[in-house]
Design a protein around this motif. Structure first.
Motif, PDB file in Angstrom:
ATOM      1  N   ARG A 151       0.810  -1.237   0.000  1.00 35.12           N
ATOM      2  CA  ARG A 151       0.000   0.000   0.000  1.00 35.12           C
ATOM      3  C   ARG A 151       0.834   1.274   0.000  1.00 35.12           C
ATOM      4  O   ARG A 151       0.605   2.191   0.779  1.00 35.12           O
ATOM      5  N   ILE A 152       1.797   1.326  -0.892  1.00 33.91           N
ATOM      6  CA  ILE A 152       2.532   2.580  -1.055  1.00 33.91           C
ATOM      7  C   ILE A 152       1.684   3.525  -1.912  1.00 33.91           C
ATOM      8  O   ILE A 152       0.727   3.102  -2.529  1.00 33.91           O
ATOM      9  N   PHE A 153       2.049   4.806  -1.907  1.00 31.96           N
ATOM     10  CA  PHE A 153       1.298   5.781  -2.707  1.00 31.96           C
ATOM     11  C   PHE A 153       1.916   5.795  -4.106  1.00 31.96           C
ATOM     12  O   PHE A 153       2.977   6.359  -4.321  1.00 31.96           O
ATOM     13  N   THR A 154       1.226   5.159  -5.055  1.00 31.23           N
ATOM     14  CA  THR A 154       1.821   4.929  -6.367  1.00 31.23           C
ATOM     15  C   THR A 154       2.026   6.224  -7.147  1.00 31.23           C
ATOM     16  O   THR A 154       2.919   6.306  -7.974  1.00 31.23           O
ATOM     17  N   ASN A 155       1.202   7.247  -6.884  1.00 32.05           N
ATOM     18  CA  ASN A 155       1.340   8.483  -7.665  1.00 32.05           C
ATOM     19  C   ASN A 155       2.286   9.498  -7.021  1.00 32.05           C
ATOM     20  O   ASN A 155       2.504  10.560  -7.564  1.00 32.05           O
ATOM     21  N   LEU A 156       2.812   9.173  -5.861  1.00 30.21           N
ATOM     22  CA  LEU A 156       3.831  10.034  -5.256  1.00 30.21           C
ATOM     23  C   LEU A 156       5.202   9.417  -5.514  1.00 30.21           C
ATOM     24  O   LEU A 156       5.325   8.203  -5.692  1.00 30.21           O
ATOM     25  N   GLU A 195       8.686  11.328  -1.741  1.00 30.55           N
ATOM     26  CA  GLU A 195       7.444  11.833  -1.135  1.00 30.55           C
ATOM     27  C   GLU A 195       6.779  10.779  -0.257  1.00 30.55           C
ATOM     28  O   GLU A 195       6.225  11.090   0.797  1.00 30.55           O
ATOM     29  N   ARG A 217       0.745  17.012  -0.544  1.00 31.32           N
ATOM     30  CA  ARG A 217       1.108  15.622  -0.839  1.00 31.32           C
ATOM     31  C   ARG A 217       0.391  14.681   0.120  1.00 31.32           C
ATOM     32  O   ARG A 217      -0.003  13.586  -0.244  1.00 31.32           O
ATOM     33  N   ALA A 270      -1.993  11.596  -0.684  1.00 26.61           N
ATOM     34  CA  ALA A 270      -1.780  10.280  -0.069  1.00 26.61           C
ATOM     35  C   ALA A 270      -3.082   9.787   0.555  1.00 26.61           C
ATOM     36  O   ALA A 270      -3.471   8.633   0.371  1.00 26.61           O
ATOM     37  N   GLN A 272      -5.487   8.684  -2.071  1.00 26.33           N
ATOM     38  CA  GLN A 272      -5.180   7.401  -2.699  1.00 26.33           C
ATOM     39  C   GLN A 272      -5.431   6.235  -1.766  1.00 26.33           C
ATOM     40  O   GLN A 272      -5.950   5.194  -2.174  1.00 26.33           O
ATOM     41  N   ASP A 273      -5.051   6.347  -0.515  1.00 23.58           N
ATOM     42  CA  ASP A 273      -5.197   5.221   0.414  1.00 23.58           C
ATOM     43  C   ASP A 273      -5.292   5.758   1.836  1.00 23.58           C
ATOM     44  O   ASP A 273      -4.290   5.983   2.502  1.00 23.58           O
ATOM     45  N   ALA A 277      -3.687   3.467   4.587  1.00 26.32           N
ATOM     46  CA  ALA A 277      -2.223   3.515   4.643  1.00 26.32           C
ATOM     47  C   ALA A 277      -1.761   4.846   5.227  1.00 26.32           C
ATOM     48  O   ALA A 277      -0.824   4.892   6.022  1.00 26.32           O
TER      49      ALA A 277
END
Lengths: 234, 309
Positions: A86-91, A95, B171, B175, B178-179, B182
């Protein structure tokens, strides 16, 4: 350090954990092994506040966690690396790591944490400005662990760090996990399906079956245990 | 000739006001990923707050009153956003959409049913032309001046949002969008991030309301009906959810289409009510990411320069 006592957790009417007792002491690597659906992830999700126990207590350094939301639990120094990364794929990688340092106010301390994470996972530094989504599975796992380490947790909950990762990277990641424990003194609770790997790295282990702890012992005894050998080590 | 100039000036001012509405809605719906359907309510709050001050502080010099009323419009809408945001932003998806839609309609219906001596009730109210002290007329110079002010407001809003999105809190918002789980596990408070975006968006919608009230010289509750929300939504779907440049282009396309159709005979003009939902449906089927997707014009120029011709 971390104590679960008589914890019952339900998904609607289905009971997922039955009177779970578990403790992790300062500086240990403890592993929780078991099959799919045994309740391993549920246990971690309960500790980090994503699920609420219906009965029983969860305490960290004597503080009751049961009433706190996840973001408050992290502040106590307990960091959860969730299943599936669950990493932030668009960052970008950088970041993503900055997000992990949310609780570190001092820029100098942030920088130190970043250097530390890059020292543990040099690949992340190489890929610093790349979007997280472009990393390989193994690199994403490194990023997820690195991101959790940015807040300098005293305890790390790791959910299936080997899932969907090339075997060569799995070894590297487990080496780094051991190193985090050794060099940073971070206590680790490791959930793994790959019991062989987990039992060789941890000091103590619990075996979970259908929401109940069925065995608890030092890992060297568990590795010799005929029941464990037959069911999990094959 | 002057008629033609007035038409185009009017069109551009309207594009500017819709750009403000769209960038602020986009911050909430596009970047923060919240399904918010009550933006017309914040627009109305701003318009009525500005009108109220203009009616009740008539002794102040015009330009000062103009500026003060815009600031009040932003403040009232921001407080509205905070009040609605804190309870509602714990809701997700459809539930949030219903709650915010309810808010938008409540604002309009409350004004509609208020007594005539309070902001005009259902009949609406005139807004004193405070800028007349500068322009003397409501014709070409007035429209030019308003256009300049609206353009500055748009540029400022876009700049602020762009810088916000590149900052750490921005940012963090991406974040959370997006999730959320998380982000929470990293110690980020998702509700706080979302409320911040919601309040910023509301304030800019309030600013659009104040500018609109002064430009029109009169407002009534029906100016802020749900069809306006549909139009704002169309602008961001057309331009691209999560793209600031897309809002400008989208606002231009939607407003120009509407106003050019309005010049046509009645039988054709009323077709925009069919046309807009149709475009919305077609966009969702064939290009759901909108014209720009999440990209900005500047990204595209950079990519185009880098690639060998």
């Amino acid at each position: 350090m971390l104590v679960l006592e008589g914890v019952d957790v339900f998904y609607g009417r289905i009971q997922a954990l039955h009177g779970l007792n578990l403790h992790v002491d300062d500086g240990e690597i403890v592993t929780l092994i078991g099959c799919n659906g045994a309740g391993k992830s549920t246990t971690l999700r309960t500790i980090s506040g994503l699920l609420r126990p219906r009965r029983g207590g969860v305490t960290f350094d004597g503080k009751d966690l049961a009433a706190l939301p996840p973001n408050r639990i992290v502040q106590l120094g307990l960091s959860h690396v969730p299943e599936g990364r669950r990493i932030f794929t668009n960052l970008t990688v950088r970041e993503n790591l900055d997000m992990g340092a949310y609780l570190v106010r001092d820029p100098k301390a942030r920088r130190e944490r970043l250097d530390r994470v890059f020292a543990l996972f040099p690949r992340l530094e190489e890929r610093m400005d790349q979007p997280g989504g472009t990393l390989s599975g193994g690199e994403q796992q490194m990023l997820a662990i690195g991101r959790a380490l940015m807040s300098r947790p005293r305890m790390l909950l790791l959910d299936e760090p080997s899932l969907g990762i090339a075997p060569i990277l799995v070894k590297e990641i487990f080496d780094e996990i051991a190193r985090i424990n050794r060099e940073e003194g971070t206590t680790i609770l490791l959930v793994e399906q790959n019991a062989n790997l987990a039992l060789h790295r941890a000091t103590r282990g619990y075996v979970l079956e259908t929401g109940r702890i069925v065995l608890e012992d030092d890992t060297k005894n568990l590795l010799q245990n005929p029941q464990v050998k037959e069911a999990y080590l094959g | 000739m002057s008629g033609e100039l007035l038409f185009w000036l009017n069109l551009l001012v309207t594009v500017g006001i819709y750009t403000l509405l769209a960038v602020s809605l986009n911050l909430i719906n596009g970047h923060a990923g919240m399904f918010h359907l009550g933006h017309h309510g914040f627009w109305a709050l701003g318009a009525y707050a500005a009108t109220w001050l203009t009616l009740n502080a008539a002794s102040l010099p015009g330009p000062l009153l103009y500026v003060l009323s815009l600031l009040l419009a932003m403040a009232v809408a921001a407080i509205g956003g905070l009040t609605i945001g804190i309870p509602c932003l714990r809701l997700r998806g459809d539930y949030l959409a219903i709650a915010t839609l309810g808010f938008g309609e409540i604002v309009r219906i409350a004004v509609q049913n208020s007594p005539h001596d309070f902001l005009g009730g259902s009949l609406g109210t005139k807004v004193p032309r405070v800028l007349m002290e500068v322009t003397r007329t409501t014709q070409v110079p007035f429209r030019f001046l308003t256009l300049a002010i609206v353009a500055v407001a748009c540029a400022a809003a876009i700049l602020v949002f762009r810088n916000f999105l590149r900052s750490l809190p921005g940012r963090r918002l991406l974040a959370v969008a997006q999730d959320e789980t998380a982000a929470g596990l990293l110690g980020i408070d998702p509700t706080r991030s979302k409320v911040l975006a919601f309040v910023m968006g509301s304030a800019v919608a309030g600013l659009a309301g104040g500018l609109y009230a002064h430009y029109m010289g009169g407002i009534n509750p029906l100016n802020f009906n749900f069809m306006e929300m549909v139009k704002m939504f169309l602008v961001i779907v057309l331009g691209g959810m999560g793209s600031l440049s897309g809002c400008v282009i989208g606002a231009f396309l939607v407003v120009a289409t509407e106003q050019l159709l309005n010049r046509a005979p009645e039988a054709i003009a009323s077709w925009w009510q069919v046309l807009f939902p149709l475009i919305l449906a077609l966009m969702i089927v064939f290009r759901p990411q909108g014209i720009f997707g999440r990209k900005e014009i500047t990204d595209m120029i950079r990519a185009w320069r880098r690639s060998p011709a």
